[in-house]
Design an enzyme around this catalytic site. Sequence first.
Site, PDB file in Angstrom:
ATOM      1  N   HIS A  33      -2.762   8.211   1.687  1.00 35.93           N
ATOM      2  CA  HIS A  33      -3.553   7.095   1.167  1.00 35.93           C
ATOM      3  C   HIS A  33      -3.210   6.810  -0.296  1.00 35.93           C
ATOM      4  O   HIS A  33      -2.912   5.662  -0.668  1.00 35.93           O
ATOM      5  CB  HIS A  33      -5.044   7.419   1.297  1.00 35.93           C
ATOM      6  CG  HIS A  33      -5.950   6.346   0.788  1.00 35.93           C
ATOM      7  ND1 HIS A  33      -6.475   5.364   1.599  1.00 35.93           N
ATOM      8  CD2 HIS A  33      -6.420   6.078  -0.467  1.00 35.93           C
ATOM      9  CE1 HIS A  33      -7.226   4.550   0.879  1.00 35.93           C
ATOM     10  NE2 HIS A  33      -7.212   4.966  -0.387  1.00 35.93           N
ATOM     11  N   GLU A  34      -3.238   7.849  -1.119  1.00 34.93           N
ATOM     12  CA  GLU A  34      -2.967   7.655  -2.542  1.00 34.93           C
ATOM     13  C   GLU A  34      -1.508   7.312  -2.795  1.00 34.93           C
ATOM     14  O   GLU A  34      -1.195   6.568  -3.723  1.00 34.93           O
ATOM     15  CB  GLU A  34      -3.370   8.909  -3.329  1.00 34.93           C
ATOM     16  CG  GLU A  34      -4.832   9.303  -3.198  1.00 34.93           C
ATOM     17  CD  GLU A  34      -5.795   8.180  -3.580  1.00 34.93           C
ATOM     18  OE1 GLU A  34      -5.403   7.296  -4.374  1.00 34.93           O
ATOM     19  OE2 GLU A  34      -6.928   8.186  -3.075  1.00 34.93           O
ATOM     20  N   HIS A  37      -1.133   3.594  -2.629  1.00 37.72           N
ATOM     21  CA  HIS A  37      -1.477   2.949  -3.899  1.00 37.72           C
ATOM     22  C   HIS A  37      -0.353   3.134  -4.916  1.00 37.72           C
ATOM     23  O   HIS A  37       0.031   2.187  -5.615  1.00 37.72           O
ATOM     24  CB  HIS A  37      -2.759   3.567  -4.475  1.00 37.72           C
ATOM     25  CG  HIS A  37      -4.000   3.261  -3.694  1.00 37.72           C
ATOM     26  ND1 HIS A  37      -4.312   1.997  -3.250  1.00 37.72           N
ATOM     27  CD2 HIS A  37      -5.033   4.071  -3.302  1.00 37.72           C
ATOM     28  CE1 HIS A  37      -5.470   2.026  -2.615  1.00 37.72           C
ATOM     29  NE2 HIS A  37      -5.930   3.270  -2.632  1.00 37.72           N
TER      30      HIS A  37
END
Length: 379
Positions: A33-34, A37
């Site tokens: 997920h990170e 980003h």
Amino acid sequence: MGEFLTTLFSTDGVLLGTLVPFIFVLTVVVFVHEMGHYLVGRWCGIGVKAFSIGFGPEIIGFNDRRGTRWKLSAIPLGGYVKFVGDMNATSTPDGEELEKLTESERRVAFHTQPVWKRALTVFAGPMFNFLLTIAVFAVMFYAYGRTVSEPMVASIQPGSAAEEAGFMPGDRFVSVDGTSVTTFSDVRRLVSGRAGDPLVFVMHRGDKEVSLVATPRVVEQEDALGNKVNVGVIGVVNDEKLGQPRVERYGAVGSVVEAVRETGTIIGQTGQFLKRFVIGREDRCQLGGPVKIAKISGQAAKLGFEWLVQLVALLSVGIGFLNLLPIPPLDGGHLVFYGIEAIWRKPVSERAMEAVYRAGFFLVLMFMGFVFWNDIFGC
């Protein structure tokens, strides 16, 4: 003392049997997920100050050549990417902080970027979660295929919703509430989350089609890991003679297509569950937090690594979906603000944004408290 160490360090113990699988599952999902980003942010030319797995005090870390601090933090219940100009790990804008930036820093600060770059960077986290799920399912379908059965009714349980609705042995499911079905698993999936909802079933009977209305009833069953779950059923039974179970094999492209379809189905089921939960039509004990995830991680690990990987895929799509809810400080909350900015051609005022963020943060804390209560006391 010996019994305590055995309980702690054996594969059936708390450490190796539960905590290690839990940390593995959560770390993979959070990292992906990170990383979404981070990678898209870097691609958009945004500077990154920190990439952290976990919250709280740093355990270990290093600085890369761009000045980004990569670190592992003490509380392994999430993570964050902190961009240049962020006030905190939730990418909340800070006017005073932006004023202190040098000209070169302002050029790469998150909140000075065009709205489309900020929106794309924020959306990338959940999207990478969905891509992880698709990748896992694609590999599983390619390696193992999928066992399917024909959507046939072999028998009907006495007193069931199906008996009351007029189902008959030999009927073949054509559609459930407007959705076409090709396997018995499709039927089970469409029915299981709709307890209490009248559903229209189109059945092929002889040389004609008939429409029947049945309302699934809640039944407690065991899932593949041995946990008690409440599901909706109408009371029809499939068997080997009529169901003709077989393993469907997929090529590389077919596996990806099927994985995308499966991921989309799970997203739809998750949204349906949350909608029913909000209006009080789902059992609150179906929602769990870290303790429940840890328990399930341990159960999956005992069944084999492939089960643990499947859990990663399911948790990943769930995390991606939840992060897209339009609640600050979740990713979906950020996207709402960016949508308003794109329409109004100017950012939402810092005062309004701060008020909404505080309210959203309070809602998130309440939800976390609720699932913790379920984990420890409620269920």
